[in-house]
Design a protein around this motif. Structure first.
Motif, PDB file in Angstrom:
ATOM      1  N   SER A  66      13.749  33.186   6.866  1.00 32.72           N
ATOM      2  CA  SER A  66      12.754  33.131   5.785  1.00 32.72           C
ATOM      3  C   SER A  66      13.475  33.350   4.459  1.00 32.72           C
ATOM      4  CB  SER A  66      11.672  34.182   6.003  1.00 32.72           C
ATOM      5  OG  SER A  66      12.177  35.471   5.744  1.00 32.72           O
ATOM      6  N   SER A  67      12.799  33.043   3.369  1.00 31.92           N
ATOM      7  CA  SER A  67      13.427  33.187   2.046  1.00 31.92           C
ATOM      8  C   SER A  67      13.730  34.645   1.723  1.00 31.92           C
ATOM      9  CB  SER A  67      12.518  32.596   0.968  1.00 31.92           C
ATOM     10  OG  SER A  67      11.264  33.266   0.974  1.00 31.92           O
ATOM     11  N   GLU A  68      13.101  35.567   2.440  1.00 30.54           N
ATOM     12  CA  GLU A  68      13.336  36.993   2.223  1.00 30.54           C
ATOM     13  C   GLU A  68      14.647  37.462   2.861  1.00 30.54           C
ATOM     14  OE1 GLU A  68       9.871  38.420   4.155  1.00 30.54           O
ATOM     15  OE2 GLU A  68       8.528  37.781   2.558  1.00 30.54           O
ATOM     16  N   SER A  69      15.258  36.612   3.661  1.00 28.76           N
ATOM     17  CA  SER A  69      16.476  36.990   4.377  1.00 28.76           C
ATOM     18  C   SER A  69      17.653  37.156   3.422  1.00 28.76           C
ATOM     19  CB  SER A  69      16.812  35.928   5.426  1.00 28.76           C
ATOM     20  OG  SER A  69      18.026  36.234   6.061  1.00 28.76           O
ATOM     21  N   SER A  70      18.471  38.137   3.714  1.00 27.77           N
ATOM     22  CA  SER A  70      19.641  38.377   2.870  1.00 27.77           C
ATOM     23  C   SER A  70      20.839  37.530   3.306  1.00 27.77           C
ATOM     24  CB  SER A  70      20.017  39.855   2.914  1.00 27.77           C
ATOM     25  OG  SER A  70      20.332  40.232   4.240  1.00 27.77           O
ATOM     26  N   VAL A  71      20.732  36.829   4.409  1.00 24.07           N
ATOM     27  CA  VAL A  71      21.857  36.036   4.919  1.00 24.07           C
ATOM     28  C   VAL A  71      21.621  34.535   4.755  1.00 24.07           C
ATOM     29  CG1 VAL A  71      22.687  37.746   6.567  1.00 24.07           C
ATOM     30  CG2 VAL A  71      20.901  36.144   7.254  1.00 24.07           C
ATOM     31  N   MET A  72      20.878  34.158   3.729  1.00 25.88           N
ATOM     32  CA  MET A  72      20.596  32.747   3.475  1.00 25.88           C
ATOM     33  C   MET A  72      21.905  32.037   3.121  1.00 25.88           C
ATOM     34  SD  MET A  72      17.889  30.780   3.509  1.00 25.88           S
ATOM     35  CE  MET A  72      16.364  31.541   3.041  1.00 25.88           C
ATOM     36  N   PRO A  73      22.231  30.923   3.790  1.00 23.70           N
ATOM     37  CA  PRO A  73      23.464  30.196   3.473  1.00 23.70           C
ATOM     38  C   PRO A  73      23.496  29.744   2.015  1.00 23.70           C
ATOM     39  CG  PRO A  73      22.507  29.398   5.518  1.00 23.70           C
ATOM     40  CD  PRO A  73      21.506  30.320   4.908  1.00 23.70           C
ATOM     41  N   SER A  74      24.687  29.683   1.458  1.00 26.80           N
ATOM     42  CA  SER A  74      24.841  29.363   0.035  1.00 26.80           C
ATOM     43  C   SER A  74      24.452  27.926  -0.292  1.00 26.80           C
ATOM     44  CB  SER A  74      26.278  29.618  -0.409  1.00 26.80           C
ATOM     45  OG  SER A  74      27.163  28.814   0.347  1.00 26.80           O
ATOM     46  N   GLU A  75      24.546  27.008   0.667  1.00 23.23           N
ATOM     47  CA  GLU A  75      24.258  25.596   0.389  1.00 23.23           C
ATOM     48  C   GLU A  75      22.765  25.269   0.401  1.00 23.23           C
ATOM     49  OE1 GLU A  75      25.125  25.690   4.873  1.00 23.23           O
ATOM     50  OE2 GLU A  75      26.080  26.543   3.124  1.00 23.23           O
ATOM     51  N   VAL A  76      21.924  26.253   0.708  1.00 21.35           N
ATOM     52  CA  VAL A  76      20.472  26.022   0.748  1.00 21.35           C
ATOM     53  C   VAL A  76      19.940  25.931  -0.677  1.00 21.35           C
ATOM     54  CG1 VAL A  76      18.257  26.981   1.479  1.00 21.35           C
ATOM     55  CG2 VAL A  76      20.260  27.239   2.935  1.00 21.35           C
ATOM     56  N   PRO A  77      19.153  24.906  -0.968  1.00 25.66           N
ATOM     57  CA  PRO A  77      18.555  24.799  -2.314  1.00 25.66           C
ATOM     58  C   PRO A  77      17.658  26.005  -2.611  1.00 25.66           C
ATOM     59  CG  PRO A  77      18.231  22.771  -1.053  1.00 25.66           C
ATOM     60  CD  PRO A  77      18.794  23.786  -0.117  1.00 25.66           C
ATOM     61  N   GLU A  78      17.541  26.336  -3.878  1.00 23.91           N
ATOM     62  CA  GLU A  78      16.704  27.473  -4.280  1.00 23.91           C
ATOM     63  C   GLU A  78      15.235  27.155  -4.008  1.00 23.91           C
ATOM     64  OE1 GLU A  78      17.374  29.271  -8.065  1.00 23.91           O
ATOM     65  OE2 GLU A  78      19.498  28.692  -8.020  1.00 23.91           O
ATOM     66  N   ASN A  79      14.431  28.211  -3.903  1.00 20.73           N
ATOM     67  CA  ASN A  79      12.988  28.134  -3.727  1.00 20.73           C
ATOM     68  C   ASN A  79      12.559  27.540  -2.387  1.00 20.73           C
ATOM     69  OD1 ASN A  79      12.664  29.224  -6.318  1.00 20.73           O
ATOM     70  ND2 ASN A  79      12.759  27.186  -7.242  1.00 20.73           N
ATOM     71  N   MET A  80      13.425  27.573  -1.404  1.00 20.07           N
ATOM     72  CA  MET A  80      13.030  27.149  -0.055  1.00 20.07           C
ATOM     73  C   MET A  80      12.356  28.344   0.613  1.00 20.07           C
ATOM     74  SD  MET A  80      14.065  23.974   0.482  1.00 20.07           S
ATOM     75  CE  MET A  80      14.021  23.801   2.219  1.00 20.07           C
ATOM     76  N   PRO A  81      11.118  28.207   1.097  1.00 21.56           N
ATOM     77  CA  PRO A  81      10.436  29.348   1.701  1.00 21.56           C
ATOM     78  C   PRO A  81      11.027  29.752   3.055  1.00 21.56           C
ATOM     79  CG  PRO A  81       9.082  27.391   1.866  1.00 21.56           C
ATOM     80  CD  PRO A  81      10.280  27.029   1.049  1.00 21.56           C
ATOM     81  N   PHE A  82      11.666  28.799   3.716  1.00 23.56           N
ATOM     82  CA  PHE A  82      12.301  29.060   5.009  1.00 23.56           C
ATOM     83  C   PHE A  82      13.290  27.941   5.290  1.00 23.56           C
ATOM     84  CE2 PHE A  82       8.598  26.451   5.857  1.00 23.56           C
ATOM     85  CZ  PHE A  82       9.114  25.441   6.648  1.00 23.56           C
ATOM     86  N   ILE A  83      14.158  28.166   6.251  1.00 20.36           N
ATOM     87  CA  ILE A  83      15.057  27.104   6.715  1.00 20.36           C
ATOM     88  C   ILE A  83      15.107  27.139   8.235  1.00 20.36           C
ATOM     89  CG2 ILE A  83      16.453  27.069   4.624  1.00 20.36           C
ATOM     90  CD1 ILE A  83      18.641  28.552   6.273  1.00 20.36           C
ATOM     91  N   LEU A  84      15.345  25.987   8.802  1.00 14.15           N
ATOM     92  CA  LEU A  84      15.556  25.832  10.243  1.00 14.15           C
ATOM     93  C   LEU A  84      16.861  25.085  10.433  1.00 14.15           C
ATOM     94  CD1 LEU A  84      11.965  24.783  11.263  1.00 14.15           C
ATOM     95  CD2 LEU A  84      13.188  26.719  12.221  1.00 14.15           C
ATOM     96  N   ILE A  85      17.685  25.546  11.370  1.00 14.26           N
ATOM     97  CA  ILE A  85      18.988  24.925  11.610  1.00 14.26           C
ATOM     98  C   ILE A  85      19.205  24.757  13.108  1.00 14.26           C
ATOM     99  CG2 ILE A  85      21.493  25.113  11.295  1.00 14.26           C
ATOM    100  CD1 ILE A  85      20.929  27.073   8.986  1.00 14.26           C
ATOM    101  N   SER A  86      19.703  23.572  13.480  1.00 19.53           N
ATOM    102  CA  SER A  86      20.245  23.342  14.820  1.00 19.53           C
ATOM    103  C   SER A  86      21.751  23.201  14.628  1.00 19.53           C
ATOM    104  CB  SER A  86      19.672  22.061  15.426  1.00 19.53           C
ATOM    105  OG  SER A  86      20.415  21.702  16.572  1.00 19.53           O
TER     106      SER A  86
END
Length: 168
Positions: A128-148
């Motif tokens: 979720s966007s609240e996570s402190s381990v968000m990858p650096s390449e993720v665009p800003e203002n993304m509410p969440f990310i999913l990765i395979s």
């Protein structure tokens, strides 16, 4: 006259020719080897083509699964007013979370079946966007990310091991 009669009878006799069978009828060893070699070459060529299509099918399946989870997460947000936390994960789409913050208006399940692993057998990574381990390449203002993590099952990679991400 008798002699002529005997000669006449001899010439009118049917001559029977017996067919002598061949030693064996069938393929020779060399012919059999040639057929097997051609079959092996054709099988090898088709397996290379099939493996290419299997790779494409797995990537497409992973992308489709991510899109399904994204749609379900949007429904979750509409009902609960927020996206699940990283700790709650995408399992919050299947059963009501028990971890804080427990959503009051959860109306799930939001998926037709329990969330499963990606086509390579690895669980999808949800942040979720609240996570402190968000990858650096993720665009800003993304509410969440999913990765395979793809075929290599580790973060990063190129070619066959390239990650499949919700923001790409």
């Amino acid at each position: 006259m008798k002699l002529l009669k005997k000669l006449w009878e001899k010439t009118n006799e049917k001559i029977v020719v017996k067919r002598i069978p061949k030693k064996s009828e069938g393929f020779t060893f060399v012919e059999t080897l040639a057929v097997l070699a051609i079959g092996a070459v054709m099988a090898a060529g088709s397996s290379v083509a099939v493996s290419k299509y299997i790779k494409i099918a797995k990537e497409t399946t992973a992308r489709n699964q991510i899109e399904q989870y994204k749609a379900a997460l949007q429904s979750y947000f509409l009902d609960c007013g927020r996206f699940p936390t990283t700790e709650q994960g995408i399992s919050a789409l299947w059963e009501k979370p028990v971890l804080y913050p427990v959503p009051e208006n959860w109306a799930g399940p939001y998926l037709e079946r329990k969330p499963s692993a990606d086509p390579w057998g690895t669980d999808f990574k949800y942040l979720s966007s609240e996570s402190s381990v968000m990858p650096s390449e993720v665009p800003e203002n993304m509410p969440f990310i999913l990765i395979s993590y793809g075929a290599d099952k580790i973060q990063g990679g190129e070619g066959n091991g390239e990650d499949i991400c919700s923001w790409k």
